[in-house]
Design a protein around this motif. Structure first.
Motif, PDB file in Angstrom:
ATOM      1  N   UNK A 196       0.840  -1.204   0.000  1.00 22.54           N
ATOM      2  CA  UNK A 196       0.000   0.000   0.000  1.00 22.54           C
ATOM      3  C   UNK A 196       0.871   1.248   0.000  1.00 22.54           C
ATOM      4  N   UNK A 197       0.301   2.312  -0.515  1.00 23.59           N
ATOM      5  CA  UNK A 197       1.001   3.598  -0.502  1.00 23.59           C
ATOM      6  C   UNK A 197      -0.025   4.710  -0.605  1.00 23.59           C
ATOM      7  N   UNK A 198       0.433   5.925  -0.324  1.00 23.31           N
ATOM      8  CA  UNK A 198      -0.452   7.091  -0.350  1.00 23.31           C
ATOM      9  C   UNK A 198       0.220   8.233  -1.092  1.00 23.31           C
ATOM     10  N   UNK A 220      -3.821   3.738  -2.195  1.00 18.18           N
ATOM     11  CA  UNK A 220      -4.164   2.578  -2.989  1.00 18.18           C
ATOM     12  C   UNK A 220      -3.379   1.362  -2.508  1.00 18.18           C
ATOM     13  N   UNK A 221      -3.861   0.184  -2.895  1.00 17.85           N
ATOM     14  CA  UNK A 221      -3.197  -1.065  -2.568  1.00 17.85           C
ATOM     15  C   UNK A 221      -3.084  -1.930  -3.809  1.00 17.85           C
ATOM     16  N   UNK A 222      -1.946  -2.606  -3.981  1.00 18.01           N
ATOM     17  CA  UNK A 222      -1.742  -3.448  -5.152  1.00 18.01           C
ATOM     18  C   UNK A 222      -1.274  -4.839  -4.738  1.00 18.01           C
ATOM     19  N   UNK A 269       4.038  -1.493   3.915  1.00 23.57           N
ATOM     20  CA  UNK A 269       3.868  -0.042   3.858  1.00 23.57           C
ATOM     21  C   UNK A 269       5.230   0.588   4.085  1.00 23.57           C
ATOM     22  N   UNK A 270       5.491   1.725   3.461  1.00 24.14           N
ATOM     23  CA  UNK A 270       6.776   2.395   3.702  1.00 24.14           C
ATOM     24  C   UNK A 270       6.674   3.465   4.780  1.00 24.14           C
ATOM     25  N   UNK A 271       5.546   3.489   5.504  1.00 29.18           N
ATOM     26  CA  UNK A 271       5.348   4.479   6.561  1.00 29.18           C
ATOM     27  C   UNK A 271       5.511   3.848   7.937  1.00 29.18           C
ATOM     28  N   UNK A 272       6.580   4.178   8.613  1.00 35.00           N
ATOM     29  CA  UNK A 272       6.788   3.672   9.970  1.00 35.00           C
ATOM     30  C   UNK A 272       5.699   4.170  10.911  1.00 35.00           C
ATOM     31  N   UNK A 273       5.317   5.448  10.754  1.00 37.67           N
ATOM     32  CA  UNK A 273       4.289   6.011  11.633  1.00 37.67           C
ATOM     33  C   UNK A 273       2.974   5.251  11.494  1.00 37.67           C
ATOM     34  N   UNK A 317      11.578   1.560  -5.159  1.00 42.08           N
ATOM     35  CA  UNK A 317      10.335   2.273  -4.871  1.00 42.08           C
ATOM     36  C   UNK A 317       9.193   1.310  -4.572  1.00 42.08           C
ATOM     37  N   UNK A 318       8.347   1.722  -3.653  1.00 44.66           N
ATOM     38  CA  UNK A 318       7.144   0.978  -3.299  1.00 44.66           C
ATOM     39  C   UNK A 318       6.313   0.715  -4.566  1.00 44.66           C
ATOM     40  N   UNK A 319       5.944  -0.541  -4.847  1.00 47.00           N
ATOM     41  CA  UNK A 319       5.170  -0.853  -6.057  1.00 47.00           C
ATOM     42  C   UNK A 319       3.807  -0.168  -6.120  1.00 47.00           C
ATOM     43  N   UNK A 320       3.296   0.281  -4.978  1.00 46.15           N
ATOM     44  CA  UNK A 320       1.998   0.968  -4.971  1.00 46.15           C
ATOM     45  C   UNK A 320       2.163   2.485  -5.085  1.00 46.15           C
TER      46      UNK A 320
END
Length: 214
Positions: free
Chosen positions: A88-90, A102-104, A149-153, A206-209
């Motif tokens: 997932x990414x934003x 979105x999520x892939x 997810x690439x977001x630690x928070x 890079x994050x695929x999403x």
């Protein structure tokens, strides 16, 4: 990847003549030079800078918390991401504050879900919503897939089942906060066996999403 691209930095200004995320030191300096008690810091990627901008400067200034350069041994220890997983990414517009996520399916590249755009949000809150959406999606489909997810928070918020944001509830983001409240409620009322994992950008790229808007 070229050495020049590797060395690019992004600059967060929390207190200055103008605040935000800036792509050059010159732009950052214009906003901070001569400004009393200016608060700013550089980051190695735009996504990390955006996450930091929406957090407290005291959590970042003087710290080297995010995505250090990895040695060959560290890369080997990290290994490869799990192919059968959801990523997932934003995306967040630093000027309009419009956000979406979105999520892939990592294995196939198929987009599984997409939500937004939402007004007056932050990258962290939609990263959080993306993870919870993925968890709910897996529960509905009976899938026990890891979620990256690439977001630690956002990962911390999911683990603690609460959000820690300075985002103010206003009329324009009322629906976004309704989604956040529902997401927290879902976490507290549902059990899941999916692992929620950090996407290691330095090791895997890079994050695929990613929305590919950098």
């Amino acid at each position: 990847m070229s050495k020049n691209k590797q060395s690019k930095k992004f600059y967060v200004v929390w207190k200055g003549f103008k605040t935000g995320v800036f792509e050059t030191w010159e732009d950052c300096k214009k906003q901070t030079a001569g400004f009393p008690d200016a608060q700013f810091k550089s980051f190695r990627s735009k996504s990390l800078a955006e996450q930091a901008y929406n957090g407290s400067p005291t959590d970042f200034i003087g710290q080297d918390l995010f995505e250090p350069e990895l040695t060959e041994d560290q890369l080997k220890l990290i290994g490869q991401p799990i192919l059968e997983s959801i990523v997932v990414d934003a995306a967040w517009n630093t000027f309009t504050k419009v956000v979406e996520y979105q999520g892939v399916d990592f294995k196939t590249g198929k987009k599984l879900f997409s939500q937004g755009a939402f007004e007056d949000g932050t990258i962290n809150v939609v990263e959080f919503l993306a993870i919870v959406h993925a968890l709910a999606y897996c529960k509905q489909k009976g899938l026990n897939l890891p979620i990256y997810s690439d977001s630690r928070n956002a990962i911390k918020w999911v683990t603690s089942k609460e959000i820690r944001t300075n985002l103010e509830r206003i009329e324009s983001n009322k629906y976004l906060f309704e989604l956040l409240d529902r997401a927290v409620k879902w976490l507290k009322e549902n059990e899941y066996s999916n692992s929620v994992l950090k996407w290691e950008t330095k090791a895997w790229g890079e994050n695929p999403a990613d929305f590919d808007r950098k």
